[in-house]
Design a protein around this motif. Sequence first.
Motif, mmCIF file in Angstrom:
data_model
loop_
_atom_site.group_PDB
_atom_site.id
_atom_site.type_symbol
_atom_site.label_atom_id
_atom_site.label_comp_id
_atom_site.label_asym_id
_atom_site.label_seq_id
_atom_site.Cartn_x
_atom_site.Cartn_y
_atom_site.Cartn_z
ATOM 1 N N GLU A 336 -5.812 -2.230 1.844
ATOM 2 C CA GLU A 336 -4.742 -3.024 2.452
ATOM 3 C C GLU A 336 -4.349 -4.182 1.544
ATOM 4 O O GLU A 336 -3.164 -4.468 1.370
ATOM 5 N N GLN A 337 -5.346 -4.818 0.922
ATOM 6 C CA GLN A 337 -5.056 -5.922 0.013
ATOM 7 C C GLN A 337 -4.299 -5.437 -1.217
ATOM 8 O O GLN A 337 -3.389 -6.106 -1.709
ATOM 9 N N LYS A 339 -2.285 -2.901 -1.332
ATOM 10 C CA LYS A 339 -0.911 -2.607 -0.893
ATOM 11 C C LYS A 339 -0.085 -3.890 -0.827
ATOM 12 O O LYS A 339 1.064 -3.929 -1.257
ATOM 13 N N ARG A 340 -0.706 -4.944 -0.304
ATOM 14 C CA ARG A 340 0.007 -6.208 -0.190
ATOM 15 C C ARG A 340 0.317 -6.792 -1.559
ATOM 16 O O ARG A 340 1.403 -7.332 -1.801
ATOM 17 N N GLN A 344 3.971 -7.501 -3.169
ATOM 18 C CA GLN A 344 4.333 -8.816 -3.687
ATOM 19 C C GLN A 344 4.859 -8.714 -5.105
ATOM 20 O O GLN A 344 5.819 -9.382 -5.482
#
Length: 351
Positions: A336-337, A339-340, A344
């Motif tokens: 998830e990190q 993907k974020r 960004q």
Amino acid sequence: MFRKLVISVLIIVVLAGTYAGWQFFTANTAFPEKSKYLYIRTGHATWPEVSKSFHDSNLVKNPTALDLLATRWDVSEKLKAGRYELKQGMSLMDIARLLRNGTQAPVKLIITKLRTKENLAGFLGRKMEIDSADVINYLSNADSLQPFGFDSNTVMAMIYPNTYTYFWNASLNTIFDKFYTEYKKVWTEERRQQARNLGLTPAMAYTLASIVEEETTALDEKDTIASVYLNRFRKGMKLQADPTIKFAMRDFTLKRIYLKYLTVESPYNTYMNAGLPPGPICTPSLQTLDAVLQSPQTNYLYFVAKSDFSGHHVFSETYEQHLVKAKEFQKAQDIEQQKRAAAQDDIETPK
């Protein structure tokens, strides 16, 4: 000629009287809002000071006429500190009567979740006449808290989410007397017996409920989470509750608890200290407290958030089972990190 002059004077007097009456008895508020509040601080309940508030603000159209009425009605002699609601359309007579009778507008304190004594002090300081620094001193004063049976660590266990009604200039003793009255209503003999059955005092049950409150918003699993902590507590294990780390660090924005955080020096760090922390870490809901008091008997000693980020948890009886589930969640967090971070990068990269 003299008769005409007398008649003219009488007409002028009648018109002046009519105008004065119109000023006193008809709507005289000067604001478009439904209502506004006039605050008269303790020690400042004198008409010159209150009159200045009317002259300096946009409360009434004719503050000079209000001064005259206040003088004739001896308002200054009966004036009291407080919070007064001025409703749109009120006349000067209505306002003078309101102030002379000391008819305050009560303040509703709606308490939901508070985490620290500083939160409570700031909340009361914004809503009431009391200074937040005085609240902190009160919460730290053993003599102030002794009549309630609490100390500076456990005092927040007296505060239950609810709506409390006070006058704006109520004293701290009055405020906490009402908190204590609600506390006694909550702790019925049935709830006290439930706590005893778990080997807990009301303050301990409240503290455990505060941890559960911070662990999850899923009501259907709060009782199971409570059972995990109770099992650890009875076995003499450290609770290792992540929310206590956030409280110890006073950083409630943390989304992930890293190993480097676990050594923070604080009596609230349940990774370093055995047993319950010295006091609650938030004001839990009554539903959460009942979930703790009615928690089922389980053999669970561990839990971790589900890897689907649903807000629910998976429970384990052994550390080996827990490690498998924990790795699944950590892997999901890492993905998830990533993907974020990628998203960004896409935003920041010029197109």
